[in-house]
Write an enzyme that holds these catalytic residues in place. Sequence first.
Site, PDB file in Angstrom:
ATOM      1  NE  ARG A   1      50.742 -19.088  34.865  1.00  0.00           N
ATOM      2  CZ  ARG A   1      50.260 -20.322  34.772  1.00  0.00           C
ATOM      3  NH1 ARG A   1      49.011 -20.588  35.125  1.00  0.00           N
ATOM      4  NH2 ARG A   1      51.021 -21.309  34.338  1.00  0.00           N
ATOM      5  NE  ARG A   2      47.352 -12.111  27.165  1.00  0.00           N
ATOM      6  CZ  ARG A   2      46.117 -12.198  27.678  1.00  0.00           C
ATOM      7  NH1 ARG A   2      45.739 -13.306  28.318  1.00  0.00           N
ATOM      8  NH2 ARG A   2      45.260 -11.210  27.572  1.00  0.00           N
ATOM      9  CG  LEU A   3      53.083 -18.621  30.534  1.00  0.00           C
ATOM     10  CD1 LEU A   3      53.461 -19.525  31.696  1.00  0.00           C
ATOM     11  CD2 LEU A   3      54.283 -17.789  30.088  1.00  0.00           C
TER      12      LEU A   3
END
Length: 212
Positions: free
Chosen positions: A190-192
């Site tokens: 999730r692009r974290l």
Amino acid sequence: MMELADFRRDYTQGGLRRKDLPDDPLTLFELWMEQAVKSGITDPTAMVVATVDERGQAYQRIVLLKHLDAHGFVFYTNMGSRKAGQLAKNPRISLLFPWHMLERQVHITGQVEQLSTLEVMKYFHSRPKDSQIGAWVSQQSSRISARGILEAKFLEIKQKFASGEVPLPSFWGGFRVKFDSVEFWQGGARRLHDRFLYQRNADGWTIDRLAP
């Protein structure tokens, strides 16, 4: 033309947590380098080297890391090259290891110091003979009219040194990057993404988590 904005993927190979970080960034870097080598990715020692000219224009190119220890990251080059000329005027440098297949990057900043002739000579004579001859052939970054010029020069130099040792060119050398920051980037779902920045201080290293 293809729509570049539509190219995306998720990062799923795992995270990086503060509790797992060693006190010294070299410990983690050496582990990641070992894993990169064992993974079979192409040119795991390849790194992007960024320098700046006198106008502030940034330049990047890929070179190979040839040695690493507590004193710094070592690479070799023609001392008449554009990067060598820029480093002579501004020794600050940035390195980037783009291990995309492992969803990892390592970014390093620091300053260079020129290697001693003894260090350069020891490495130069460990190279394959054709690579040694290649160092004599190219006036790196200079303009040439055709590849045939290089090929002809290579054959000329190869014949010249056919029966003996290839001497170290006076214009060939190397640099040691004395690093003061190392940032580790691990792709996350999730692009974290996980990013940790090591910065050198008087007592060792500070470690900060950065927002992705």
